[in-house]
Design an enzyme around this catalytic site. Sequence first.
Site, PDB file in Angstrom:
ATOM      1  N   SER A 154       0.846  -1.240  -0.037  1.00 13.95           N
ATOM      2  CA  SER A 154       0.053  -0.183   0.011  1.00 13.95           C
ATOM      3  C   SER A 154       1.112   1.253   0.116  1.00 13.95           C
ATOM      4  O   SER A 154       1.745   1.333  -1.068  1.00 13.95           O
ATOM      5  CB  SER A 154      -1.030  -0.060   1.155  1.00 13.95           C
ATOM      6  N   HIS A 155       0.489   2.013   1.105  1.00 13.78           N
ATOM      7  CA  HIS A 155       1.287   3.604   1.106  1.00 13.78           C
ATOM      8  C   HIS A 155       2.841   3.224   1.516  1.00 13.78           C
ATOM      9  O   HIS A 155       3.481   4.456   1.681  1.00 13.78           O
ATOM     10  CB  HIS A 155       0.747   4.320   1.922  1.00 13.78           C
ATOM     11  N   ASP A 318      -2.538   6.857  -3.018  1.00 14.45           N
ATOM     12  CA  ASP A 318      -1.331   5.858  -2.477  1.00 14.45           C
ATOM     13  C   ASP A 318      -0.687   4.946  -3.591  1.00 14.45           C
ATOM     14  O   ASP A 318      -1.352   4.787  -4.620  1.00 14.45           O
ATOM     15  CB  ASP A 318      -1.579   5.500  -1.358  1.00 14.45           C
ATOM     16  N   ASP A 320      -1.235   1.767  -3.873  1.00 12.19           N
ATOM     17  CA  ASP A 320      -2.005   0.681  -4.539  1.00 12.19           C
ATOM     18  C   ASP A 320      -3.415   1.406  -5.076  1.00 12.19           C
ATOM     19  O   ASP A 320      -4.293   0.619  -5.217  1.00 12.19           O
ATOM     20  CB  ASP A 320      -2.227  -0.577  -3.492  1.00 12.19           C
ATOM     21  N   ASP A 322      -5.900   3.173  -3.230  1.00 11.04           N
ATOM     22  CA  ASP A 322      -7.026   3.107  -2.652  1.00 11.04           C
ATOM     23  C   ASP A 322      -7.408   4.322  -1.668  1.00 11.04           C
ATOM     24  O   ASP A 322      -8.245   4.514  -1.030  1.00 11.04           O
ATOM     25  CB  ASP A 322      -7.402   1.644  -1.524  1.00 11.04           C
ATOM     26  N   ARG A 323      -6.036   4.927  -1.369  1.00  9.42           N
ATOM     27  CA  ARG A 323      -6.155   6.215  -0.453  1.00  9.42           C
ATOM     28  C   ARG A 323      -6.182   7.591  -1.540  1.00  9.42           C
ATOM     29  O   ARG A 323      -6.025   7.364  -2.576  1.00  9.42           O
ATOM     30  CB  ARG A 323      -4.929   6.384   0.502  1.00  9.42           C
ATOM     31  N   LYS A 418     -11.617   0.623  -0.476  1.00  9.67           N
ATOM     32  CA  LYS A 418     -11.540   2.193  -0.551  1.00  9.67           C
ATOM     33  C   LYS A 418     -11.062   2.242  -1.902  1.00  9.67           C
ATOM     34  O   LYS A 418     -10.218   1.665  -2.465  1.00  9.67           O
ATOM     35  CB  LYS A 418     -10.765   2.758   0.602  1.00  9.67           C
ATOM     36  N   ARG A 538      -0.655   5.873  16.827  1.00  8.30           N
ATOM     37  CA  ARG A 538      -1.420   6.888  16.396  1.00  8.30           C
ATOM     38  C   ARG A 538      -2.306   7.525  17.359  1.00  8.30           C
ATOM     39  O   ARG A 538      -2.961   6.910  18.214  1.00  8.30           O
ATOM     40  CB  ARG A 538      -2.292   6.181  15.285  1.00  8.30           C
TER      41      ARG A 538
HETATM   42  C1  VG1 Z   1      -3.778   1.956   8.292  1.00 11.34           C
HETATM   43  C2  VG1 Z   1      -4.877   3.002   8.543  1.00 11.34           C
HETATM   44  C3  VG1 Z   1      -6.124   2.176   8.417  1.00 11.34           C
HETATM   45  C4  VG1 Z   1      -6.190   1.461   6.982  1.00 11.34           C
HETATM   46  C5  VG1 Z   1      -4.952   0.533   6.946  1.00 11.34           C
HETATM   47  C6  VG1 Z   1      -4.764   0.119   5.393  1.00 11.34           C
HETATM   48  O1  VG1 Z   1      -3.662   0.964   9.448  1.00 11.34           O
HETATM   49  O2  VG1 Z   1      -4.835   3.584   9.919  1.00 11.34           O
HETATM   50  O3  VG1 Z   1      -7.119   3.201   8.605  1.00 11.34           O
HETATM   51  O4  VG1 Z   1      -7.188   0.571   6.689  1.00 11.34           O
HETATM   52  O5  VG1 Z   1      -3.967   1.305   7.128  1.00 11.34           O
HETATM   53  O6  VG1 Z   1      -4.619   1.126   4.607  1.00 11.34           O
HETATM   54  P1  VG1 Z   1      -2.926   1.116  10.530  1.00 11.34           P
HETATM   55  O7  VG1 Z   1      -3.296  -0.669  11.422  1.00 11.34           O
HETATM   56  O8  VG1 Z   1      -1.637   1.008  10.468  1.00 11.34           O
HETATM   57  O9  VG1 Z   1      -3.433   2.231  11.536  1.00 11.34           O
HETATM   58  V1  VG1 Z   1      -3.854   0.833   3.001  1.00 11.34           V
HETATM   59  O10 VG1 Z   1      -4.143   2.106   2.256  1.00 11.34           O
HETATM   60  O11 VG1 Z   1      -2.359   0.369   3.722  1.00 11.34           O
HETATM   61  O12 VG1 Z   1      -4.401  -0.623   2.466  1.00 11.34           O
HETATM   62 CO    CO Z   2      -3.406   1.437   0.206  1.00 11.68          CO
END
Ligand code: VG1
Ligand code: CO
Length: 582
Positions: A154-155, A318, A320, A322-323, A418, A538
């Site tokens: 992801s990000h 981001d 992948d 989704d953000r 998302k 967080r």
């Molecule tokens: C984070 C975010 C959460 C999101 C997740 C996956 O998780 O807070 O809201 O759904 O990333 O997003 P965490 O457990 O690190 O707080 V993504 O764009 O990585 O699929």
């Molecule tokens: Co993502």
Amino acid sequence: MLVLRNRSIKGIKKIFPGFKASEVQGVRDIRYDWRMRNEPIRTMQTKPFTDQRPGTSGLRKKTKVFEQPHYVENFAQAIFDSLKDKSGFSKETLAIGGDGRYFNRTAIQKIIRIAAANGFRQVLVGRSGFLSTPAMSALIRRRNALGGILLTASHNPGGADGDFGIKYNVRNGGPAPEGVTERIYEETKKIERYLTLESGDVNLEREGTTVLGNTHVTIVDPLFDYTEVQKGLFDFSAMQALFQSGFRLRFDAMHGITGIYARHILEELLGAPAGTVVRGEPLEDFGGIHPDPNQLHAAGLVQSMSMSGAPDLGAACDGDGDRNMILGRNFFVTPGDSLALIAQHAAECLPGYSSGLKGAARSMPTSTAVDRVAAKLGIRCHETPTGWKFFGNLMDAGMCTICGEESFGTGSDHVREKDGLWAVLAWLGILAVRRTSVARLVADHWETFGRSYYQRHDYERLDLKSASEMIAGLRETIAGLAGTEMADTRVLNADDFQYTDPVDGSISMRQGIRIILADESRLIGRLSGTGTEGATLRLYFERCRPDGGEPVEEMLRPLVSAAEELFQLKRRFHRDTPSVIT
Ligand code: VG1
Ligand code: CO
């Protein structure tokens, strides 16, 4: 190699009776390569890895961890072992794709062979191994697949020294719920063998079908299904008219996967000028950046939105896809406000939602702005734990249309992930009807609904053991805070958030320390489930006020001081400033 060009589906069925039309949707040249159809299945001995428990969103580790021999193979086989019922996979389709980061193609080739050896009827792979997370969700749903394997962290940054990840999505197109990920984890702990073929690599660059053992491996256009879904939701001609009127957008794909979708939809279909999409080529290391669309990691975009002659709308996605981050001229829209505002205008501005919303949902730490919109619309707003997987049941049950998270995640029931580009299209659709500025639209929203002043502070790379102990300690004492003074007001309720899924009754405990104050302010703390180094704490701050014009920092200062005292970050971790503020 047999190439069938421009054949009718009926014509092909005469030649291959087992052929399914879904195999070639959106494909112009129907190519079949039969050379690997007789590959024998091999059983490979292996030993379990102890660290394959999926977190908030899949299994995420340093790329080096995934590069260990058998690491990817074990996890893929564990997914299939966890799913297997008596009938096997001979009637099932599996989708595979990723965000283009380093090691994607290698992992995809391994997983194709394991899927074929496990007997899938069909494997669909995005061309070049590309599929954004929301496009995967669309593909699974439209092609009736059993599930999908996404190669992405992801990000998180990519590259040989960065992060890699594997997410498994289920039949509804959404992330595997906790029950499924726990079953996969159980399999990873006892795995002794995996099945594979000794075949060569499938050509991922060319659309068409390679027959591998009994499996049809079809390379599909990664844009087709996703684009079809978006066309059904938005008024593309209204958006074309918006661009024709001189409206300007700057879309930063951060060298993630969304670049290919954004160029196609925004520039080719909607007529946004060439160059609207920047950093549009997917790169294996995202050009060395964190592909995380926030004010810190997309600072260049933020800056270009504050210069004279800035575009009307700024957006970033981001790695992948989704953000999303939404910006106006010199104006940052918080993810919570963006969600609330889309919910507010959807029925009037976006054709796919013209019959109204069935419900809304947000993760617990996300601002309550959308709750106020839901109340006005007369619909329920559900509060779930962090992670998109919790929205799936609500959407499947018709209890929620639009949902979001404070972490720059927004989406709807058009897929079960998302969807970053969807959020940008939603904003374009709203602006195409309202014909006003982003800042004005948000200010109007605050006037009507009040404002949630909101920030998230992340403390990264904390010592894992002390961070876990700190949260465990707070869990014990938190309830005692009720009734005490805090942040110029009083604690109404303090707990560790627990969620009971209203659809299947499953319970998720320990989802975040939550303090609700008498003036509806909230202070929340939880440990990240997606990091790969130490612990990330967080802290989430929200203060609701009827008016919108105050500086955020000042508004939140009492809450931030209260958090410093409560979490004792200075004493415990020698930290006095967060790593990232969003
Ligand atoms: C984070 C975010 C959460 C999101 C997740 C996956 O998780 O807070 O809201 O759904 O990333 O997003 P965490 O457990 O690190 O707080 V993504 O764009 O990585 O699929
Ligand atoms: Co993502």
